[in-house]
Structures are given as C-alpha cells and as structure tokens.
Write an enzyme that holds these catalytic residues in place. Structure first.
Site, short mmCIF file in Angstrom:
data_model
loop_
_atom_site.label_atom_id
_atom_site.label_comp_id
_atom_site.label_asym_id
_atom_site.label_seq_id
_atom_site.Cartn_x
_atom_site.Cartn_y
_atom_site.Cartn_z
N GLU A 36 -7.48 -2.26 -2.69
CA GLU A 36 -6.80 -1.42 -1.68
C GLU A 36 -5.86 -0.44 -2.34
O GLU A 36 -5.79 0.73 -1.96
CB GLU A 36 -5.99 -2.30 -0.71
CG GLU A 36 -6.82 -3.12 0.24
CD GLU A 36 -5.95 -3.87 1.23
OE1 GLU A 36 -4.97 -3.31 1.72
OE2 GLU A 36 -6.27 -5.04 1.52
N LEU A 48 0.08 -2.89 12.71
CA LEU A 48 -0.73 -3.80 13.52
C LEU A 48 -0.80 -3.44 14.99
O LEU A 48 -1.64 -3.94 15.73
CB LEU A 48 -0.18 -5.23 13.40
CG LEU A 48 -0.21 -5.82 11.99
CD1 LEU A 48 0.36 -7.22 11.98
CD2 LEU A 48 -1.61 -5.81 11.41
N ASN A 95 0.83 -1.21 0.00
CA ASN A 95 0.00 0.00 0.00
C ASN A 95 0.86 1.26 0.00
O ASN A 95 0.53 2.25 -0.66
CB ASN A 95 -0.96 0.00 1.19
CG ASN A 95 -2.19 -0.85 0.92
OD1 ASN A 95 -3.05 -0.47 0.12
ND2 ASN A 95 -2.26 -2.01 1.55
N HIS A 137 -8.49 -1.23 6.09
CA HIS A 137 -8.81 -2.58 6.59
C HIS A 137 -9.27 -3.42 5.40
O HIS A 137 -10.05 -2.94 4.58
CB HIS A 137 -9.92 -2.48 7.65
CG HIS A 137 -10.26 -3.80 8.25
ND1 HIS A 137 -9.46 -4.42 9.17
CD2 HIS A 137 -11.32 -4.64 8.04
CE1 HIS A 137 -10.00 -5.59 9.50
NE2 HIS A 137 -11.13 -5.74 8.83
C1 GRF Z 1 -3.35 -4.71 3.87
O1 GRF Z 1 -4.14 -5.79 3.50
C2 GRF Z 1 -4.15 -3.74 4.71
O2 GRF Z 1 -5.50 -3.70 4.40
C3 GRF Z 1 -3.98 -4.29 6.10
O3 GRF Z 1 -2.66 -4.78 6.12
C4 GRF Z 1 -2.24 -5.13 4.80
C5 GRF Z 1 -0.97 -4.40 4.53
O4 GRF Z 1 -0.37 -4.81 3.32
N1 GRF Z 1 -4.29 -3.30 7.10
P1 GRF Z 1 0.89 -4.05 2.75
O5 GRF Z 1 1.97 -4.08 3.81
O6 GRF Z 1 0.47 -2.65 2.43
O7 GRF Z 1 1.28 -4.81 1.53
#
Ligand code: GRF
Length: 204
Positions: free
Chosen positions: A178, A89, A14, A108
């Site tokens: 996402e 987290l 992300n 999320h």
């Molecule tokens: C994503 O699925 C987000 O929705 C969740 O944690 C994951 C993070 O993925 N909160 P990344 O580290 O951005 O690849």
C-alpha cells in the site's frame, strides 16, 4: 502545485507514506488538507505536526466538526485536484462525490472486486482473505462512487500469501505494498496518465 486532500480515520501510515514521497521530491504534490471523522487519531496528529490544515467531519456539528457541504466548499476553495481516501471509513454522501467527479480515489487492502463492500475494513478484510485460502492478496486503488469499494479499478498489486499462518501476516504484507502503490498512483495522476475512457481505466 498539484493539491491533495487526504481523508483518514486511523493510524495514518498511508498519509505518512505520501508525505514521505513528497519530502523526498519523488511526488510533485502537496497535502493541502487532511480530513477525518475522528479528531484524535494518529493521522490527524501527523497532519498537525506538518502544519497541514485539518477538518473533522461528524454527525454532531459541534466542537469544530463540519458537515460535508461546508467541507466541499472549503476543499473547492483550496482548489483540490485529488481527494485520497486512506483509511477513511465513513460513507461519503452522493452530493459530495458528484461535486468531485473522478477526483476521489480510495485504497482498499485486498484485490477488488473480491473482499470489498460494507464491513470489509481493517482486519475483517484480511480474515476473509485468510479464510478463503486465497493464494494472493494485495492493495487496490480505485475511483470512489456511491457504493462501497465499487468504483473502477485504477491500480493493483499482488503478493504471494500462500505460506501465511495468520490474517495479521497478510495485513503486514499488503500494507507494505500500500505504501508504495498509493504514492505511485497519485504520481500518475499528477502526470495526467490516468484515463477513464469507454468505462475502463487505463494508465498511459
Ligand atoms: C489501510 O489498510 C487501507 O488500505 C485501508 O485502511 C487502512 C488505513 O491504514 N483503507 P493507515 O491509517 O493508512 O495506516
């Protein structure tokens, strides 16, 4: 320039999606800081490659780790406009949340208010969705308050999952969304289009 701090702890896809929209010129913002509770994750590596200042928060404040009140001061010094939790987290302390009121958002990987709360992260979320036999899933971007996955919903998008055979397939479909919805929602913030009035979030 609109200043973002992105909080991470994993692979950082992300974060990469946000940076990619910035580089393409679609998102008029800069990632001024990346914060993690892990010093060696993919997201931190990506930040370092782009020379973005990184901060590691942790329980033991050794080896360059910092506490949340120091972090809060540092981010205030950077004049951060928006904090984006993208795979972070750890529970964020209430004091920290209060000092960035309505300036912290989280992504999320399910349609809140279902499939959220403590322990609902990563594949656990998609397994719960799979086992429920839900026919749609998708990401939710929401404001962060003191309770996990509880803040007001800002943006959501759904995808048909009626034909999936595994939780991993759901994860893949949701992750694709996402990477679109998070930069898009940040863009709405930069354009001042997100309003929280009468306890409801609207996009104007
Ligand atoms: C994503 O699925 C987000 O929705 C969740 O944690 C994951 C993070 O993925 N909160 P990344 O580290 O951005 O690849």
């Amino acid at each position: 320039m609109y200043k973002l701090a992105v909080f991470v702890s994993g692979r950082g896809s992300n974060l990469s999606a946000i940076l990619s929209e910035i580089h393409k010129g679609n998102l008029k913002a800069e990632v001024s800081a990346v914060v993690s509770n892990k010093s060696d994750c993919g997201a931190i590596e990506s930040a370092k490659k782009e020379n973005i200042p990184t901060f590691v928060v942790g329980k033991s404040f050794e080896n360059g780790e910092i506490d949340y009140s120091t972090l809060s001061e540092k981010l205030q010094n950077f004049s951060i406009d928006l904090i984006v939790l993208a795979g972070f987290l750890k529970k964020i302390p209430a004091d920290f949340i209060n000092s960035f009121k309505q300036k912290i958002i989280n992504i999320h990987p399910a349609l809140l208010p279902s499939f959220g709360g403590k322990g609902m992260y990563g594949i656990n979320v998609h397994r719960a969705v799979f086992e429920s036999s839900a026919k749609i899933s998708g990401p939710t971007v929401h404001f962060v308050d003191e309770i996990y996955d509880n803040g007001k919903i800002i943006n959501q998008q759904s995808v048909d999952i009626s034909d999936v055979k595994t939780p991993e397939e759901i994860a893949e479909r949701v992750l694709k969304l996402e990477h679109k919805i998070l930069p898009d929602t940040i863009k709405l913030f930069t354009e001042n289009k997100i309003k929280l009035d009468n306890n409801r979030v609207t996009i104007n």
